[in-house]
Design a protein around this motif. Structure first.
Motif, PDB file in Angstrom:
ATOM      1  N   GLY A   1      19.154  14.744  -5.263  1.00 45.98           N
ATOM      2  CA  GLY A   1      18.745  14.646  -3.730  1.00 45.98           C
ATOM      3  C   GLY A   1      18.453  13.373  -3.085  1.00 45.98           C
ATOM      4  N   PHE A   2      17.941  13.264  -1.971  1.00 42.77           N
ATOM      5  CA  PHE A   2      17.753  12.206  -1.173  1.00 42.77           C
ATOM      6  C   PHE A   2      17.136  10.887  -2.238  1.00 42.77           C
ATOM      7  CE2 PHE A   2      13.848  14.367  -0.025  1.00 42.77           C
ATOM      8  CZ  PHE A   2      12.808  13.166   0.329  1.00 42.77           C
ATOM      9  N   ARG A   3      16.122  11.174  -2.608  1.00 42.26           N
ATOM     10  CA  ARG A   3      15.433  10.064  -3.551  1.00 42.26           C
ATOM     11  C   ARG A   3      16.454   9.227  -4.403  1.00 42.26           C
ATOM     12  NH1 ARG A   3      12.488  14.711  -3.271  1.00 42.26           N
ATOM     13  NH2 ARG A   3      10.340  14.357  -2.319  1.00 42.26           N
ATOM     14  N   ASP A   4      17.306   9.894  -4.978  1.00 40.37           N
ATOM     15  CA  ASP A   4      18.181   9.174  -5.945  1.00 40.37           C
ATOM     16  C   ASP A   4      19.221   8.411  -5.340  1.00 40.37           C
ATOM     17  OD1 ASP A   4      17.032  10.841  -7.785  1.00 40.37           O
ATOM     18  OD2 ASP A   4      19.046  11.755  -8.511  1.00 40.37           O
ATOM     19  N   GLN A   5      19.303   8.268  -3.805  1.00 41.48           N
ATOM     20  CA  GLN A   5      20.031   7.687  -3.085  1.00 41.48           C
ATOM     21  C   GLN A   5      19.414   6.289  -2.121  1.00 41.48           C
ATOM     22  OE1 GLN A   5      23.292   7.637  -3.457  1.00 41.48           O
ATOM     23  NE2 GLN A   5      22.896   9.314  -4.968  1.00 41.48           N
ATOM     24  N   MET A   6      18.072   6.721  -2.319  1.00 43.35           N
ATOM     25  CA  MET A   6      17.088   5.658  -1.261  1.00 43.35           C
ATOM     26  C   MET A   6      17.408   4.369  -2.060  1.00 43.35           C
ATOM     27  SD  MET A   6      13.882   8.145  -0.552  1.00 43.35           S
ATOM     28  CE  MET A   6      13.113   7.039   0.560  1.00 43.35           C
ATOM     29  N   ARG A   7      17.414   3.151  -1.187  1.00 37.31           N
ATOM     30  CA  ARG A   7      17.244   1.785  -1.625  1.00 37.31           C
ATOM     31  C   ARG A   7      15.971   1.663  -2.306  1.00 37.31           C
ATOM     32  NH1 ARG A   7      16.587  -3.302   0.455  1.00 37.31           N
ATOM     33  NH2 ARG A   7      15.613  -2.439   2.525  1.00 37.31           N
ATOM     34  N   GLN A   8      14.884   2.134  -1.848  1.00 41.04           N
ATOM     35  CA  GLN A   8      13.633   1.894  -2.438  1.00 41.04           C
ATOM     36  C   GLN A   8      12.641   3.217  -2.380  1.00 41.04           C
ATOM     37  OE1 GLN A   8      12.232  -0.970  -3.424  1.00 41.04           O
ATOM     38  NE2 GLN A   8      13.015  -2.574  -2.392  1.00 41.04           N
ATOM     39  N   PRO A   9      13.490   3.962  -3.325  1.00 40.59           N
ATOM     40  CA  PRO A   9      12.607   5.232  -3.643  1.00 40.59           C
ATOM     41  C   PRO A   9      11.178   5.146  -4.221  1.00 40.59           C
ATOM     42  CG  PRO A   9      14.207   4.844  -5.437  1.00 40.59           C
ATOM     43  CD  PRO A   9      14.383   3.776  -4.613  1.00 40.59           C
ATOM     44  N   LEU A  10      10.644   4.400  -4.996  1.00 41.78           N
ATOM     45  CA  LEU A  10       9.423   4.464  -5.328  1.00 41.78           C
ATOM     46  C   LEU A  10       8.581   3.811  -4.174  1.00 41.78           C
ATOM     47  CD1 LEU A  10       7.276   4.671  -7.958  1.00 41.78           C
ATOM     48  CD2 LEU A  10       7.493   2.398  -7.789  1.00 41.78           C
ATOM     49  N   LEU A  11       8.677   2.784  -3.629  1.00 41.63           N
ATOM     50  CA  LEU A  11       7.776   2.152  -2.557  1.00 41.63           C
ATOM     51  C   LEU A  11       7.827   2.971  -1.437  1.00 41.63           C
ATOM     52  CD1 LEU A  11       8.793  -1.610  -2.460  1.00 41.63           C
ATOM     53  CD2 LEU A  11       6.480  -0.490  -3.203  1.00 41.63           C
ATOM     54  N   VAL A  12       9.123   3.522  -0.885  1.00 40.32           N
ATOM     55  CA  VAL A  12       9.155   4.291   0.444  1.00 40.32           C
ATOM     56  C   VAL A  12       8.760   5.866   0.121  1.00 40.32           C
ATOM     57  CG1 VAL A  12      10.737   5.020   2.119  1.00 40.32           C
ATOM     58  CG2 VAL A  12      10.836   3.010   1.152  1.00 40.32           C
ATOM     59  N   ASP A  13       9.051   6.550  -0.903  1.00 42.73           N
ATOM     60  CA  ASP A  13       8.894   7.945  -1.100  1.00 42.73           C
ATOM     61  C   ASP A  13       7.540   8.286  -1.845  1.00 42.73           C
ATOM     62  OD1 ASP A  13       9.922  10.566  -0.353  1.00 42.73           O
ATOM     63  OD2 ASP A  13       9.765  10.870  -2.319  1.00 42.73           O
ATOM     64  N   MET A  14       7.265   7.304  -2.557  1.00 44.88           N
ATOM     65  CA  MET A  14       5.942   7.684  -3.630  1.00 44.88           C
ATOM     66  C   MET A  14       4.631   6.951  -3.333  1.00 44.88           C
ATOM     67  SD  MET A  14       5.029   9.933  -5.588  1.00 44.88           S
ATOM     68  CE  MET A  14       3.297  10.019  -5.777  1.00 44.88           C
ATOM     69  N   ALA A  15       4.838   5.620  -3.216  1.00 43.53           N
ATOM     70  CA  ALA A  15       3.778   4.612  -3.186  1.00 43.53           C
ATOM     71  C   ALA A  15       2.960   4.782  -2.006  1.00 43.53           C
ATOM     72  CB  ALA A  15       4.308   3.119  -3.166  1.00 43.53           C
ATOM     73  N   ILE A  16       3.497   5.332  -0.793  1.00 44.99           N
ATOM     74  CA  ILE A  16       2.581   5.579   0.229  1.00 44.99           C
ATOM     75  C   ILE A  16       1.342   6.535   0.054  1.00 44.99           C
ATOM     76  CG2 ILE A  16       3.870   7.563   1.043  1.00 44.99           C
ATOM     77  CD1 ILE A  16       3.396   6.565   3.897  1.00 44.99           C
ATOM     78  N   HIS A  17       1.478   7.305  -1.101  1.00 42.78           N
ATOM     79  CA  HIS A  17       0.174   7.985  -1.371  1.00 42.78           C
ATOM     80  C   HIS A  17      -0.938   7.158  -1.706  1.00 42.78           C
ATOM     81  CE1 HIS A  17       1.700  12.090  -0.719  1.00 42.78           C
ATOM     82  NE2 HIS A  17       2.819  11.715  -1.393  1.00 42.78           N
ATOM     83  N   SER A  18      -0.316   6.358  -2.854  1.00 43.41           N
ATOM     84  CA  SER A  18      -1.702   5.200  -3.230  1.00 43.41           C
ATOM     85  C   SER A  18      -1.923   4.455  -2.300  1.00 43.41           C
ATOM     86  CB  SER A  18      -0.764   4.421  -4.515  1.00 43.41           C
ATOM     87  OG  SER A  18      -0.443   5.379  -5.697  1.00 43.41           O
ATOM     88  N   PHE A  19      -1.191   3.787  -1.495  1.00 45.08           N
ATOM     89  CA  PHE A  19      -1.506   2.944  -0.400  1.00 45.08           C
ATOM     90  C   PHE A  19      -2.487   3.590   0.449  1.00 45.08           C
ATOM     91  CE2 PHE A  19       2.873   0.519  -0.413  1.00 45.08           C
ATOM     92  CZ  PHE A  19       2.748   0.043  -1.810  1.00 45.08           C
ATOM     93  N   ASP A  20      -2.176   4.673   0.879  1.00 50.43           N
ATOM     94  CA  ASP A  20      -3.101   5.456   1.921  1.00 50.43           C
ATOM     95  C   ASP A  20      -4.450   5.618   1.231  1.00 50.43           C
ATOM     96  OD1 ASP A  20      -3.105   7.024   4.499  1.00 50.43           O
ATOM     97  OD2 ASP A  20      -3.822   8.671   3.065  1.00 50.43           O
ATOM     98  N   THR A  21      -4.463   5.924  -0.150  1.00 50.65           N
ATOM     99  CA  THR A  21      -5.830   6.300  -0.688  1.00 50.65           C
ATOM    100  C   THR A  21      -6.418   5.054  -0.998  1.00 50.65           C
ATOM    101  OG1 THR A  21      -4.776   8.168  -2.097  1.00 50.65           O
ATOM    102  CG2 THR A  21      -6.664   7.285  -3.004  1.00 50.65           C
ATOM    103  N   ALA A  22      -5.868   3.806  -1.298  1.00 47.24           N
ATOM    104  CA  ALA A  22      -6.438   2.471  -1.401  1.00 47.24           C
ATOM    105  C   ALA A  22      -7.147   2.299   0.125  1.00 47.24           C
ATOM    106  CB  ALA A  22      -5.546   1.542  -1.761  1.00 47.24           C
ATOM    107  N   ARG A  23      -6.542   2.408   1.298  1.00 48.23           N
ATOM    108  CA  ARG A  23      -7.321   2.155   2.245  1.00 48.23           C
ATOM    109  C   ARG A  23      -8.735   3.213   2.662  1.00 48.23           C
ATOM    110  NH1 ARG A  23      -3.730   4.231   6.888  1.00 48.23           N
ATOM    111  NH2 ARG A  23      -5.159   3.593   8.401  1.00 48.23           N
ATOM    112  N   PHE A  24      -8.541   4.483   2.279  1.00 45.48           N
ATOM    113  CA  PHE A  24      -9.520   5.269   2.334  1.00 45.48           C
ATOM    114  C   PHE A  24     -10.769   4.928   1.394  1.00 45.48           C
ATOM    115  CE2 PHE A  24     -11.503   9.505   0.844  1.00 45.48           C
ATOM    116  CZ  PHE A  24     -11.996   9.848   1.983  1.00 45.48           C
ATOM    117  N   LEU A  25     -10.260   4.642   0.052  1.00 51.55           N
ATOM    118  CA  LEU A  25     -11.273   4.239  -0.991  1.00 51.55           C
ATOM    119  C   LEU A  25     -12.073   3.091  -0.347  1.00 51.55           C
ATOM    120  CD1 LEU A  25      -9.591   4.605  -4.405  1.00 51.55           C
ATOM    121  CD2 LEU A  25     -11.331   6.083  -3.290  1.00 51.55           C
TER     122      LEU A  25
END
Ligand SMILES: NC(=O)c1ccc[n+]([C@@H]2O[C@H](COP(=O)([O-])OP(=O)(O)OC[C@H]3O[C@@H](n4cnc5c(N)ncnc54)[C@H](O)[C@@H]3O)[C@@H](O)[C@H]2O)c1
Length: 353
Positions: free
Chosen positions: A171-195
């Motif tokens: 699906g779409f993730r396999d074609q993304m230019r930055q799959p990890l940063l754009v589709d996944m890392a936002i969860h951790s980044f958002d959690t870091a702000r909260f913590l």
């Protein structure tokens, strides 16, 4: 945060909602809607009518389906939508809904780019409708417990997340230019702000794609954020790292002046400090079911929830700043990213996959 229109909901009179996007995550949302007594599934929308039809049949329900959320809402009397489409469709689907007077609970990311998300924040203001982004991991009770520990550590020096997994999505993730940063890392980044209860100031980031990667774009990244409280938040991750995988939440370490806190992402966090966690309320909610409860409660009370689009913009900005730093090889300030997002046409920023 802007004021938004309220909507009543109760067990006797549940809020009719549409699920837009009947893919893999859409099915999880359908189950969450079906299980929540304060909402009622009014219909399912997907440009792929077969996907919508199959998802409804698998639920064992009989609700209308369609390809256009605003049209189906008008036909069914739905009062709100859950947008679980692919990221590229977040802007058009959410914008049309807000303009039709429908509040939106959207999957992350708010939009494909920060410029698009800023535009949606403006539309939410103009229409007076709530647009909440479901950063579902924010509502994890263990993240709340970890935050209470972090507050007891005094000043924080370093926060690290290690995220190493090997999913094969297709699906779409396999074609993304930055799959990890754009589709996944936002969860951790958002959690870091909260913590940290602190905001990022700047970032340096590298991304790369290992020779064995099955992604077109970069499956690996390493980013260091300078936070507004002086701490450094370091994220190291890979989406093609088989063996000794971390949890889906990653592994966390927070190092402060009075000790450290550690979380494997799955179990209760651990405190290595003589100073107890601060006495804070536990999260009353969890996961996407929790995000749905928060959305409904916000609509009922008019109190802006965590994840309201204005509050969420910084998490997407962290993604975009990290991508820009990876592209350019230099440190990127968040203020500059916001300035450019407000000036650029909404579809031309760097983070789109
Ligand atoms: N919070 C989480 O943990 C989590 C996990 C997975 C996915 N997500 C997010 O959920 C969203 C959906 O991901 P997915 O894995 O379900 O994707 P998917 O590709 O499986 O499903 C997306 C669906 O959206 C439909 N769609 C596309 N454009 C549309 C439009 N304009 N109108 C109506 N339907 C449209 C597609 O036909 C497809 O059925 C993404 O934003 C993703 O980042 C979040």
């Amino acid at each position: 945060m802007n004021a938004f229109a309220t909507l009543p909901s109760s067990v006797d009179d549940p809020l009719p909602v549409l699920c837009v996007g009947a893919g893999s995550m859409g099915r999880a949302w359908l189950a969450a809607v079906q299980a929540d007594p304060l909402v009622r599934l009014a219909g399912v929308v997907d440009i792929d009518q077969d996907a919508a039809r199959t998802a409804v049949a698998d639920l064992g329900m009989d609700v209308p389906i369609g390809a256009d959320a605003v049209a189906v809402a008008a036909a069914t009397g739905a009062r709100a939508i859950v947008n679980v489409t692919v990221p590229a469709a977040h802007l058009p689907v959410t914008m049309a809904a807000l303009r039709a007077g429908l509040p939106v609970l959207g999957e992350k990311p708010a939009a494909s780019t920060l410029a698009e998300a800023v535009r949606l924040a403006t539309v939410a203001e103009q229409t007076g409708q709530l647009f909440m982004v479901s950063q579902s991991r924010r509502w994890n009770p263990r993240v709340f417990a970890l935050r209470a520990m972090v507050e007891g550590l005094g000043a924080v020096g370093s926060v690290t997340t290690e995220f190493f997994r090997a999913p094969r999505f297709g699906g779409f993730r396999d074609q993304m230019r930055q799959p990890l940063l754009v589709d996944m890392a936002i969860h951790s980044f958002d959690t870091a702000r909260f913590l940290l209860a602190a905001e990022p100031v700047s970032v340096t980031c590298q991304s790369w794609n290992p020779s064995w990667s099955w992604y077109r774009g970069d499956a690996n990244a390493s980013a260091v954020f300078e936070m507004s409280d002086g701490a450094r938040y370091t994220y190291v991750g890979s989406w093609c790292a088989a063996g000794a995988e971390t949890s889906w939440n990653g592994t966390w370490r927070i190092s402060g002046e009075k000790g450290s806190a550690h979380w494997d992402g799955d179990h209760d966090p651990e405190l290595a400090s003589d100073h107890p966690p601060l006495d804070r309320p536990a999260s009353p909610y969890s996961g996407i079911a929790g995000a749905l409860q928060v959305f409904v409660e916000a609509l009922r009370t008019g109190v802006a929830p965590m994840g309201e689009i204005h509050e969420n913009l910084m998490s997407l900005a962290m993604v975009e700043a990290a991508v820009e730093s990876a592209d350019t090889g230099v440190a990127v300030t968040l203020a500059d990213v916001f300035t450019r997002a407000r000036e650029l046409p909404p579809t031309s920023t760097a983070a789109s996959g």
